[in-house]
Design a protein around this motif. Structure first.
Motif, PDB file in Angstrom:
ATOM      1  N   ASP A   1      11.510  23.135  -7.210  1.00  0.00           N
ATOM      2  CA  ASP A   1      12.949  22.569  -8.012  1.00  0.00           C
ATOM      3  C   ASP A   1      12.939  21.156  -8.324  1.00  0.00           C
ATOM      4  O   ASP A   1      13.353  20.622  -9.158  1.00  0.00           O
ATOM      5  CB  ASP A   1      14.045  23.020  -7.048  1.00  0.00           C
ATOM      6  N   GLU A   2      12.657  20.317  -7.142  1.00  0.00           N
ATOM      7  CA  GLU A   2      12.352  19.090  -7.271  1.00  0.00           C
ATOM      8  C   GLU A   2      11.304  18.356  -8.338  1.00  0.00           C
ATOM      9  O   GLU A   2      11.652  17.381  -9.142  1.00  0.00           O
ATOM     10  CB  GLU A   2      12.190  18.143  -5.722  1.00  0.00           C
ATOM     11  N   TYR A   3      10.380  18.874  -8.289  1.00  0.00           N
ATOM     12  CA  TYR A   3       9.299  18.640  -9.158  1.00  0.00           C
ATOM     13  C   TYR A   3       9.707  18.985 -10.665  1.00  0.00           C
ATOM     14  O   TYR A   3       9.584  18.169 -11.530  1.00  0.00           O
ATOM     15  CB  TYR A   3       8.036  19.395  -9.123  1.00  0.00           C
ATOM     16  N   ALA A   4      10.611  20.103 -10.832  1.00  0.00           N
ATOM     17  CA  ALA A   4      11.133  20.412 -12.153  1.00  0.00           C
ATOM     18  C   ALA A   4      12.128  19.337 -12.625  1.00  0.00           C
ATOM     19  O   ALA A   4      12.347  19.197 -13.867  1.00  0.00           O
ATOM     20  CB  ALA A   4      11.678  21.855 -12.303  1.00  0.00           C
ATOM     21  N   ARG A   5      12.909  18.794 -11.655  1.00  0.00           N
ATOM     22  CA  ARG A   5      13.941  17.785 -12.020  1.00  0.00           C
ATOM     23  C   ARG A   5      13.162  16.455 -12.373  1.00  0.00           C
ATOM     24  O   ARG A   5      14.040  15.286 -12.504  1.00  0.00           O
ATOM     25  CB  ARG A   5      14.872  17.818 -10.730  1.00  0.00           C
ATOM     26  N   GLY A   6      11.971  16.437 -12.028  1.00  0.00           N
ATOM     27  CA  GLY A   6      11.355  15.160 -12.076  1.00  0.00           C
ATOM     28  C   GLY A   6      11.313  14.065 -10.991  1.00  0.00           C
ATOM     29  O   GLY A   6      11.149  12.975 -11.035  1.00  0.00           O
ATOM     30  N   ASN A   7      11.776  14.785  -9.631  1.00  0.00           N
ATOM     31  CA  ASN A   7      11.825  14.179  -8.322  1.00  0.00           C
ATOM     32  C   ASN A   7      10.490  14.208  -7.924  1.00  0.00           C
ATOM     33  O   ASN A   7       9.663  15.305  -7.869  1.00  0.00           O
ATOM     34  CB  ASN A   7      13.012  14.515  -7.725  1.00  0.00           C
TER      35      ASN A   7
ATOM     36  N   TYR B   1       0.792  -1.185   0.050  1.00  0.00           N
ATOM     37  CA  TYR B   1       0.003  -0.198   0.030  1.00  0.00           C
ATOM     38  C   TYR B   1       0.817   1.128  -0.049  1.00  0.00           C
ATOM     39  O   TYR B   1       0.549   2.025  -0.697  1.00  0.00           O
ATOM     40  CB  TYR B   1      -0.964   0.027   1.244  1.00  0.00           C
ATOM     41  N   LEU B   2       2.043   1.255   0.691  1.00  0.00           N
ATOM     42  CA  LEU B   2       2.713   2.289   0.810  1.00  0.00           C
ATOM     43  C   LEU B   2       3.665   2.589  -0.452  1.00  0.00           C
ATOM     44  O   LEU B   2       3.470   3.707  -0.910  1.00  0.00           O
ATOM     45  CB  LEU B   2       3.959   2.114   1.930  1.00  0.00           C
ATOM     46  N   LYS B   3       4.049   1.574  -1.183  1.00  0.00           N
ATOM     47  CA  LYS B   3       4.512   1.747  -2.275  1.00  0.00           C
ATOM     48  C   LYS B   3       3.524   2.212  -3.463  1.00  0.00           C
ATOM     49  O   LYS B   3       3.965   3.124  -4.260  1.00  0.00           O
ATOM     50  CB  LYS B   3       5.218   0.424  -2.782  1.00  0.00           C
ATOM     51  N   TYR B   4       2.418   1.811  -3.372  1.00  0.00           N
ATOM     52  CA  TYR B   4       1.483   2.364  -4.379  1.00  0.00           C
ATOM     53  C   TYR B   4       1.164   3.472  -4.275  1.00  0.00           C
ATOM     54  O   TYR B   4       0.938   4.485  -5.032  1.00  0.00           O
ATOM     55  CB  TYR B   4       0.116   1.242  -4.310  1.00  0.00           C
ATOM     56  N   GLY B   5       1.017   3.956  -3.073  1.00  0.00           N
ATOM     57  CA  GLY B   5       0.580   5.255  -2.797  1.00  0.00           C
ATOM     58  C   GLY B   5       1.552   6.208  -3.149  1.00  0.00           C
ATOM     59  O   GLY B   5       1.320   7.530  -3.702  1.00  0.00           O
ATOM     60  N   ILE B   6       2.891   6.058  -3.015  1.00  0.00           N
ATOM     61  CA  ILE B   6       4.026   6.919  -3.209  1.00  0.00           C
ATOM     62  C   ILE B   6       4.042   6.858  -4.874  1.00  0.00           C
ATOM     63  O   ILE B   6       3.996   7.891  -5.542  1.00  0.00           O
ATOM     64  CB  ILE B   6       5.465   6.321  -2.704  1.00  0.00           C
ATOM     65  N   GLN B   7       4.006   5.717  -5.671  1.00  0.00           N
ATOM     66  CA  GLN B   7       3.990   5.552  -7.100  1.00  0.00           C
ATOM     67  C   GLN B   7       2.963   6.436  -7.721  1.00  0.00           C
ATOM     68  O   GLN B   7       2.896   6.900  -8.796  1.00  0.00           O
ATOM     69  CB  GLN B   7       4.401   4.316  -7.593  1.00  0.00           C
ATOM     70  N   GLY B   8       1.698   6.393  -6.871  1.00  0.00           N
ATOM     71  CA  GLY B   8       0.643   7.190  -7.436  1.00  0.00           C
ATOM     72  C   GLY B   8       0.448   8.405  -6.999  1.00  0.00           C
ATOM     73  O   GLY B   8      -0.502   9.169  -7.359  1.00  0.00           O
ATOM     74  N   ARG B   9       1.522   9.132  -6.562  1.00  0.00           N
ATOM     75  CA  ARG B   9       1.713  10.429  -5.849  1.00  0.00           C
ATOM     76  C   ARG B   9       0.464  10.743  -5.287  1.00  0.00           C
ATOM     77  O   ARG B   9      -0.432  11.940  -5.582  1.00  0.00           O
ATOM     78  CB  ARG B   9       1.639  11.501  -7.313  1.00  0.00           C
ATOM     79  N   ILE B  10      -0.066   9.790  -4.309  1.00  0.00           N
ATOM     80  CA  ILE B  10      -1.431  10.222  -3.457  1.00  0.00           C
ATOM     81  C   ILE B  10      -0.902  11.213  -2.376  1.00  0.00           C
ATOM     82  O   ILE B  10      -0.015  10.996  -1.848  1.00  0.00           O
ATOM     83  CB  ILE B  10      -1.899   8.990  -2.822  1.00  0.00           C
TER      84      ILE B  10
ATOM     85  N   GLU C   1       1.493  23.092  -4.360  1.00  0.00           N
ATOM     86  CA  GLU C   1       1.142  22.203  -5.560  1.00  0.00           C
ATOM     87  C   GLU C   1       1.354  23.030  -6.853  1.00  0.00           C
ATOM     88  O   GLU C   1       1.501  24.325  -6.674  1.00  0.00           O
ATOM     89  CB  GLU C   1      -0.385  21.471  -5.463  1.00  0.00           C
ATOM     90  N   THR C   2       1.422  22.520  -8.052  1.00  0.00           N
ATOM     91  CA  THR C   2       1.547  23.130  -9.181  1.00  0.00           C
ATOM     92  C   THR C   2       0.030  22.618  -9.878  1.00  0.00           C
ATOM     93  O   THR C   2      -0.749  21.668  -9.543  1.00  0.00           O
ATOM     94  CB  THR C   2       2.523  22.643  -9.874  1.00  0.00           C
ATOM     95  N   ASP C   3      -0.047  23.078 -11.316  1.00  0.00           N
ATOM     96  CA  ASP C   3      -1.082  22.592 -11.882  1.00  0.00           C
ATOM     97  C   ASP C   3      -0.964  21.176 -12.409  1.00  0.00           C
ATOM     98  O   ASP C   3      -2.201  20.406 -12.561  1.00  0.00           O
ATOM     99  CB  ASP C   3      -1.112  23.481 -13.340  1.00  0.00           C
ATOM    100  N   GLY C   4       0.203  20.378 -12.221  1.00  0.00           N
ATOM    101  CA  GLY C   4       0.568  19.163 -12.660  1.00  0.00           C
ATOM    102  C   GLY C   4       0.280  18.311 -11.488  1.00  0.00           C
ATOM    103  O   GLY C   4      -0.002  17.050 -11.723  1.00  0.00           O
ATOM    104  N   GLY C   5       0.274  18.799 -10.387  1.00  0.00           N
ATOM    105  CA  GLY C   5      -0.145  17.725  -9.091  1.00  0.00           C
ATOM    106  C   GLY C   5       0.633  18.328  -7.839  1.00  0.00           C
ATOM    107  O   GLY C   5       1.121  19.371  -7.625  1.00  0.00           O
ATOM    108  N   LYS C   6       0.470  17.490  -6.847  1.00  0.00           N
ATOM    109  CA  LYS C   6       0.893  17.702  -5.537  1.00  0.00           C
ATOM    110  C   LYS C   6       2.551  17.826  -5.558  1.00  0.00           C
ATOM    111  O   LYS C   6       3.445  17.052  -6.232  1.00  0.00           O
ATOM    112  CB  LYS C   6       0.544  16.747  -4.469  1.00  0.00           C
ATOM    113  N   LEU C   7       3.061  18.994  -4.789  1.00  0.00           N
ATOM    114  CA  LEU C   7       4.710  19.017  -4.818  1.00  0.00           C
ATOM    115  C   LEU C   7       5.098  18.210  -3.611  1.00  0.00           C
ATOM    116  O   LEU C   7       6.287  17.626  -3.719  1.00  0.00           O
ATOM    117  CB  LEU C   7       4.891  20.442  -4.409  1.00  0.00           C
TER     118      LEU C   7
END
Length: 399
Positions: A116-122, A34-43, A149-155
């Motif tokens: 900055d992390e979001y811009a780097r794809g992290n 569940y934890l891995k799913y939540g992280i990978q799904g950006r919940i 957050e940004t328009d693309g999702g949670k930071l």
């Protein structure tokens, strides 16, 4: 310690939350998924709860160790803080400067870092352990961090980890918005009875010797009865089992060995009902005080019976000595029997107290202190004479 005796590389039941020793029970495996799913799904919010000692911190460390791709983690383990300190700890674990910065600057620095992390794809993930200690105000401030957050999702993704009280706190009407943002929630339950054996053996195997100790029939049932499958308590009890076997030069342990260890440790009082405010919920169901009083009463009664039998055998020896006319031996035996009588009277007093205590507990009456095993200091001076023991009266008459 006992490592060399059992050919172990390390202590298998150490209490440190070491992910190398994590046993994937059904509940732990499901929670990690569940934890891995939540992280990978950006919940946005993930909730993990469990009883004290259920393995929450070990599971989180396993998650950290799993090297999730392009994930930047921050961890907070001290939650008895104010809002400024909490922000400072978050920023510090993300590698940001915190010295001399106020709350506003800390929030601004964090926001810039997350962008900055979001811009780097992290992907930035914050893990807050012991979250049950956070006040309503701090939990609301944590919720506000998820608004970054940004328009693309949670930071920022946030994982709240805590004891069952955390769920009760989150049930407050004041935290409705936070509660509605929790999309993944999981609860760690204790080990099942059929998982306990493999849990113990797997830890021995990872420490270097799965066959270090032979567990006789009934051992695991006794361990489960006293720990209810809470991993930390299993570790504590099994550590003592290994120490006891090593001290006695044995490579096997029996159910009776475990019973004696539990009794010596006063395991029930120490780890369950000693502090009712901290004890798990099942404490009141599985270990009621009445049962404890009855158990103690039975043990005290057994000791009294053993002493009575011992006294009877000694009286037989004394009678034989009297027939032989050995005066010195008789006087020595009288002295020993008098000391034994005093010990027996003290044990009898404790049995009477245990009986009254079990009755008082059942009726909800306050428990009185046990009777004194000896006279109060100075009491002998107030008495005109000391009555001789029944042994002396029996042998020398009532004079």
């Amino acid at each position: 310690m006992y490592e060399s005796f059992f050919d172990l590389n390390s202590r298998p039941f150490d209490l440190l939350p070491n992910p190398d020793y994590l046993y994937m029970s059904d509940t732990h495996g499901k929670a990690l998924s569940y934890l891995k799913y939540g992280i990978q799904g950006r919940i946005g919010f993930i909730l993990l709860t469990g009883e004290v000692g259920a393995g929450k911190t070990t599971l989180i460390r396993q998650l950290i160790k799993s090297h999730l791709e392009r994930v930047t983690l921050a961890k907070v383990f001290n939650t008895r803080v104010d809002s400024r300190q909490l922000l400072a700890m978050i920023n510090d674990d993300f590698g940001l400067e915190t010295e001399g910065r106020g709350k506003i600057e800390l929030v601004r620095d964090l926001n810039e870092f997350l962008i900055d992390e979001y811009a780097r794809g992290n992907q930035a993930v914050l893990i807050i352990d012991e979250a049950q200690n956070l006040s309503l105000e701090l939990l609301e401030e944590v919720r506000m961090l998820s608004n970054l957050e940004t328009d693309g999702g949670k930071l920022l993704q946030i994982i709240l980890v805590g004891q069952p009280e955390l769920r009760k706190t989150l049930g407050s009407p004041a935290l409705l918005q936070l509660r509605q943002r929790i999309q993944v929630a999981c609860h760690l339950t204790p080990l099942k009875k059929n998982e306990l054996r493999e849990y113990v053996l797997s830890r021995l195997e990872r420490a270097g010797n799965r066959d270090a100790l032979r567990f006789e029939k009934g051992v695991f049932e006794e361990v489960y009865q006293n720990t209810h499958g809470i991993p930390r308590l299993v570790n504590i009890l099994c550590d003592y089992i290994l120490m006891d076997a090593c001290a006695n030069g044995k490579r096997e342990t029996t159910r009776q060995d475990v019973v004696e260890i539990v009794e010596d440790l006063d395991f029930e009082q120490q780890y369950w009902c000693g502090d009712s405010s901290a004890a798990p919920q099942q404490c009141s169901k599985s270990y009621p005080s009445v049962r404890k009083a009855a158990t103690n009463r039975n043990r005290q009664a057994e000791r009294v019976l053993r002493n009575i039998k011992d006294m009877e055998s000694r009286i037989n020896v004394l009678e034989k000595e009297l027939e032989k006319g050995g005066q010195a031996s008789v006087l020595d035996m009288m002295d020993r029997l008098e000391r034994l009588e005093n010990s027996l009277m003290a044990l009898g007093g404790r049995v009477d107290h245990a009986l009254s205590m079990s009755g008082d507990i059942g009726l909800g009456r306050p428990v009185q202190a046990p009777p004194s095993a000896g006279p109060v200091r100075g009491e002998a001076r107030l008495r005109p004479s000391k009555r001789r023991s029944w042994i002396s009266r029996f042998l020398l008459g009532d004079g």
